[in-house]
Design a protein around this motif. Structure first.
Motif, mmCIF file in Angstrom:
data_model
loop_
_atom_site.group_PDB
_atom_site.id
_atom_site.type_symbol
_atom_site.label_atom_id
_atom_site.label_comp_id
_atom_site.label_asym_id
_atom_site.label_seq_id
_atom_site.Cartn_x
_atom_site.Cartn_y
_atom_site.Cartn_z
ATOM 1 N N MET A 141 59.072 51.964 36.210
ATOM 2 C CA MET A 141 58.555 53.078 36.958
ATOM 3 C C MET A 141 59.722 53.919 37.467
ATOM 4 O O MET A 141 60.688 53.405 38.015
ATOM 5 N N ALA A 142 59.653 55.216 37.287
ATOM 6 C CA ALA A 142 60.720 56.107 37.727
ATOM 7 C C ALA A 142 60.735 56.220 39.249
ATOM 8 O O ALA A 142 59.695 56.215 39.894
ATOM 9 N N ALA A 143 61.932 56.316 39.796
ATOM 10 C CA ALA A 143 62.077 56.456 41.241
ATOM 11 C C ALA A 143 61.641 57.849 41.679
ATOM 12 O O ALA A 143 61.876 58.827 40.982
ATOM 13 N N GLU A 144 60.990 57.888 42.836
ATOM 14 C CA GLU A 144 60.615 59.184 43.391
ATOM 15 C C GLU A 144 61.873 59.912 43.831
ATOM 16 O O GLU A 144 62.846 59.303 44.255
ATOM 17 N N ARG A 145 61.839 61.235 43.748
ATOM 18 C CA ARG A 145 62.981 62.061 44.153
ATOM 19 C C ARG A 145 62.688 62.682 45.520
ATOM 20 O O ARG A 145 61.581 63.162 45.764
ATOM 21 N N PHE A 146 63.682 62.650 46.373
ATOM 22 C CA PHE A 146 63.558 63.227 47.708
ATOM 23 C C PHE A 146 64.780 64.107 47.957
ATOM 24 O O PHE A 146 65.890 63.750 47.586
ATOM 25 N N SER A 147 64.546 65.237 48.614
ATOM 26 C CA SER A 147 65.645 66.148 48.929
ATOM 27 C C SER A 147 66.233 65.886 50.300
ATOM 28 O O SER A 147 67.385 66.217 50.560
ATOM 29 N N THR A 148 65.425 65.296 51.193
ATOM 30 C CA THR A 148 65.877 65.065 52.573
ATOM 31 C C THR A 148 65.398 63.695 53.042
ATOM 32 O O THR A 148 64.458 63.113 52.484
ATOM 33 N N PHE A 149 66.028 63.220 54.101
ATOM 34 C CA PHE A 149 65.568 61.974 54.702
ATOM 35 C C PHE A 149 64.154 62.153 55.260
ATOM 36 O O PHE A 149 63.344 61.227 55.203
ATOM 37 N N GLY A 150 63.850 63.328 55.767
ATOM 38 C CA GLY A 150 62.507 63.606 56.273
ATOM 39 C C GLY A 150 61.432 63.429 55.206
ATOM 40 O O GLY A 150 60.321 62.995 55.504
ATOM 41 N N GLU A 151 61.748 63.770 53.977
ATOM 42 C CA GLU A 151 60.810 63.548 52.873
ATOM 43 C C GLU A 151 60.739 62.065 52.504
ATOM 44 O O GLU A 151 59.684 61.568 52.112
ATOM 45 N N PHE A 152 61.859 61.375 52.620
ATOM 46 C CA PHE A 152 61.930 59.957 52.267
ATOM 47 C C PHE A 152 61.230 59.067 53.283
ATOM 48 O O PHE A 152 60.628 58.056 52.909
ATOM 49 N N TRP A 153 61.282 59.422 54.559
ATOM 50 C CA TRP A 153 60.790 58.572 55.641
ATOM 51 C C TRP A 153 59.331 58.120 55.452
ATOM 52 O O TRP A 153 59.054 56.920 55.582
ATOM 53 N N PRO A 154 58.373 58.996 55.158
ATOM 54 C CA PRO A 154 56.997 58.506 54.940
ATOM 55 C C PRO A 154 56.908 57.513 53.771
ATOM 56 O O PRO A 154 56.152 56.537 53.831
ATOM 57 N N HIS A 155 57.687 57.755 52.720
ATOM 58 C CA HIS A 155 57.737 56.820 51.592
ATOM 59 C C HIS A 155 58.263 55.466 52.068
ATOM 60 O O HIS A 155 57.708 54.413 51.728
ATOM 61 N N TYR A 156 59.329 55.491 52.848
ATOM 62 C CA TYR A 156 59.908 54.263 53.394
ATOM 63 C C TYR A 156 58.849 53.492 54.182
ATOM 64 O O TYR A 156 58.699 52.281 54.009
ATOM 65 N N LEU A 157 58.125 54.179 55.040
ATOM 66 C CA LEU A 157 57.104 53.510 55.841
ATOM 67 C C LEU A 157 56.001 52.916 54.966
ATOM 68 O O LEU A 157 55.542 51.793 55.219
ATOM 69 N N ARG A 158 55.582 53.622 53.941
ATOM 70 C CA ARG A 158 54.557 53.087 53.028
ATOM 71 C C ARG A 158 55.047 51.831 52.309
ATOM 72 O O ARG A 158 54.275 50.910 52.057
ATOM 73 N N GLU A 159 56.335 51.795 51.993
ATOM 74 C CA GLU A 159 56.911 50.638 51.323
ATOM 75 C C GLU A 159 57.078 49.444 52.269
ATOM 76 O O GLU A 159 57.429 48.353 51.840
ATOM 77 N N HIS A 160 56.842 49.684 53.557
ATOM 78 C CA HIS A 160 56.931 48.650 54.592
ATOM 79 C C HIS A 160 55.615 48.609 55.359
ATOM 80 O O HIS A 160 55.583 48.564 56.584
ATOM 81 N N ALA A 161 54.512 48.637 54.629
ATOM 82 C CA ALA A 161 53.185 48.763 55.236
ATOM 83 C C ALA A 161 52.741 47.511 55.990
ATOM 84 O O ALA A 161 52.019 47.610 56.977
ATOM 85 N N ARG A 162 53.166 46.359 55.558
ATOM 86 C CA ARG A 162 52.722 45.117 56.195
ATOM 87 C C ARG A 162 53.552 44.833 57.451
ATOM 88 O O ARG A 162 54.784 44.902 57.417
ATOM 89 N N PRO A 163 52.877 44.471 58.544
ATOM 90 C CA PRO A 163 53.603 44.181 59.791
ATOM 91 C C PRO A 163 54.668 43.095 59.627
ATOM 92 O O PRO A 163 55.745 43.197 60.229
ATOM 93 N N ALA A 164 54.401 42.077 58.820
ATOM 94 C CA ALA A 164 55.389 41.004 58.639
ATOM 95 C C ALA A 164 56.651 41.527 57.955
ATOM 96 O O ALA A 164 57.761 41.108 58.301
ATOM 97 N N THR A 165 56.491 42.437 57.018
ATOM 98 C CA THR A 165 57.657 43.033 56.358
ATOM 99 C C THR A 165 58.501 43.781 57.377
ATOM 100 O O THR A 165 59.723 43.636 57.413
#
Length: 109
Positions: free
Chosen positions: A1-25
């Protein structure tokens, strides 16, 4: 799967949170980040010097294990290393200051 492209940390942040959706993670990430920072500061301020080298092993080790065993996804470190580190630090800070819950809700989690 190709990595998503982000221009800013602000664009990356919601992706980061989705990748850490579980409270234990998130809990393992936050704990690993704080322990890694403590190990790093101990190595820098009091020694021994090898603690500085151990700090990223502790931090990334906790994060990668949580992705494998809990979240079951690929760590963002592999595709966005700098923003992933910044995300870990931001996540730990928001958790420590009690502002993580509102941030998660604001981002739909």
């Amino acid at each position: 799967m190709a990595a998503e492209r982000f221009s800013t940390f602000g664009e990356f942040w919601p992706h980061y949170l989705r990748e850490h959706a579980r409270p234990a993670t998130r809990a393992v990430h936050v704990g690993g980040t704080w322990v890694a920072l403590a190990v790093l500061l101990s190595g820098l301020l009091a020694g021994p010097w090898w603690l500085v080298l151990l700090a990223p092993v502790v931090g990334y080790g906790c994060a990668w294990v949580s992705h494998m065993l809990i979240e079951r996804n690929r760590p963002a470190t592999f595709t966005h290393p700098a923003w992933s580190l910044l995300g870990d630090l931001r996540l730990a800070w928001l958790a420590a200051t009690g502002r993580l819950g509102p941030e998660l809700r604001r981002n739909g989690l």
